[in-house]
Write a protein that holds these residues in place. Sequence first.
Motif, PDB file in Angstrom:
ATOM      1  N   PHE A 130      44.856  41.459  39.953  1.00 28.01           N
ATOM      2  CA  PHE A 130      43.696  40.622  39.640  1.00 28.01           C
ATOM      3  C   PHE A 130      44.140  39.580  38.618  1.00 28.01           C
ATOM      4  O   PHE A 130      44.562  39.924  37.520  1.00 28.01           O
ATOM      5  CB  PHE A 130      42.555  41.464  39.070  1.00 28.01           C
ATOM      6  CG  PHE A 130      41.386  40.641  38.581  1.00 28.01           C
ATOM      7  CD1 PHE A 130      40.402  40.225  39.457  1.00 28.01           C
ATOM      8  CD2 PHE A 130      41.279  40.275  37.238  1.00 28.01           C
ATOM      9  CE1 PHE A 130      39.324  39.461  39.023  1.00 28.01           C
ATOM     10  CE2 PHE A 130      40.207  39.515  36.785  1.00 28.01           C
ATOM     11  CZ  PHE A 130      39.223  39.113  37.684  1.00 28.01           C
ATOM     12  N   SER A 132      42.313  36.199  38.589  1.00 30.04           N
ATOM     13  CA  SER A 132      41.249  35.225  38.360  1.00 30.04           C
ATOM     14  C   SER A 132      39.993  35.662  39.088  1.00 30.04           C
ATOM     15  O   SER A 132      40.037  35.969  40.287  1.00 30.04           O
ATOM     16  CB  SER A 132      41.698  33.846  38.869  1.00 30.04           C
ATOM     17  OG  SER A 132      40.594  32.996  39.093  1.00 30.04           O
ATOM     18  N   ASN A 133      38.876  35.673  38.385  1.00 34.54           N
ATOM     19  CA  ASN A 133      37.617  36.027  39.040  1.00 34.54           C
ATOM     20  C   ASN A 133      37.199  34.957  40.039  1.00 34.54           C
ATOM     21  O   ASN A 133      36.562  35.261  41.050  1.00 34.54           O
ATOM     22  CB  ASN A 133      36.505  36.227  38.003  1.00 34.54           C
ATOM     23  CG  ASN A 133      35.325  36.990  38.583  1.00 34.54           C
ATOM     24  OD1 ASN A 133      35.497  38.015  39.232  1.00 34.54           O
ATOM     25  ND2 ASN A 133      34.112  36.494  38.335  1.00 34.54           N
ATOM     26  N   ALA A 172      40.087  43.982  41.532  1.00 35.00           N
ATOM     27  CA  ALA A 172      39.245  43.267  40.565  1.00 35.00           C
ATOM     28  C   ALA A 172      38.534  44.204  39.605  1.00 35.00           C
ATOM     29  O   ALA A 172      38.095  43.772  38.532  1.00 35.00           O
ATOM     30  CB  ALA A 172      38.223  42.400  41.303  1.00 35.00           C
ATOM     31  N   SER A 175      39.217  44.258  35.901  1.00 33.42           N
ATOM     32  CA  SER A 175      38.699  43.217  35.014  1.00 33.42           C
ATOM     33  C   SER A 175      37.556  43.723  34.147  1.00 33.42           C
ATOM     34  O   SER A 175      37.260  43.147  33.093  1.00 33.42           O
ATOM     35  CB  SER A 175      38.205  42.026  35.829  1.00 33.42           C
ATOM     36  OG  SER A 175      37.028  42.374  36.577  1.00 33.42           O
TER      37      SER A 175
END
Length: 296
Positions: A130, A132-133, A172, A175
């Motif tokens: 992960f 970058s959102n 993700a 995060s």
Amino acid sequence: MRKLGFFLLLFFSISLLKSQELNCLVTVNYNQVQGSNTQIFKTLEKSLTEFVNQTKWTTKEVKPEERIDCAFTIIISSRASNTFKATLQVQSSRPVYDSSYASPILNLKDNDFNFKYNEFDPLIYNRNSFDSNLISTIVFYANIILGADADTFKRNGGEVYLKEAQNVMLQAQQSGLASWQNVVGKQNRFLLIDNLLSPKLRPYRAATYSYHRLGLDVFSSNKKKGKQTIENAILSLESIYNKTVGNYLIRLFFDAKSDEIVNMYSDGPVTNSQKRLTQMVKKISPNNNSKWKNIN
């Protein structure tokens, strides 16, 4: 030599066209953001357009006319330096056999799309981490589009793409962002892919296949049979009603299909269970009751 260069360029261009699966309109709306520097939003829109439309998402060779028509609409509500708060509207459609009509497949809104972005940052996706959102969210929904579309042509045909979306979600989760987590009662990305891959909710995907491939796609040759198949597919969704908190997949289905269903029942052949269908959709999709009253 110049001819050779021309043919190499032509070959590359044709190969590029054949390799892209999505025909995506990306829009970045920044009307709610105060400030004079709007170039960053235009750069973001251009970069995302190129990223989505030029990425080879599958191993299939796709002709230009076979690309999936879809749209990402990003509405920026606030910006603080390189941090953006936004919502994301995801839409897609697929053609109906032997007609000029495009049937909506997805029409969903993600209200929790926050990300960091610096102008001219390269948009690179690494499926094993992960980073970058912004990228993970776009890649996640690109695979949701591919999976949902494939499911309408072949029973469970979108499995490989939905599994890829699941992989994006799993990466993700590190995060810590709530949109990727299992939060009870929250209709987020975790719940979306969890529901789509859930064995107990498989009737949803079976319904989308029957509705489109066995229903809409035979409409031009046998309208009564097509409409009855569609009706049966919709009725089958009652089997997953209240199996999950919030009935996310039922909402997902009718957010895309409610207008189409009403239009379909505005005329044409009478089906076997139209009264039952009207009663059922009012029960499982009450948010659309203002539309259901228009079913004849």
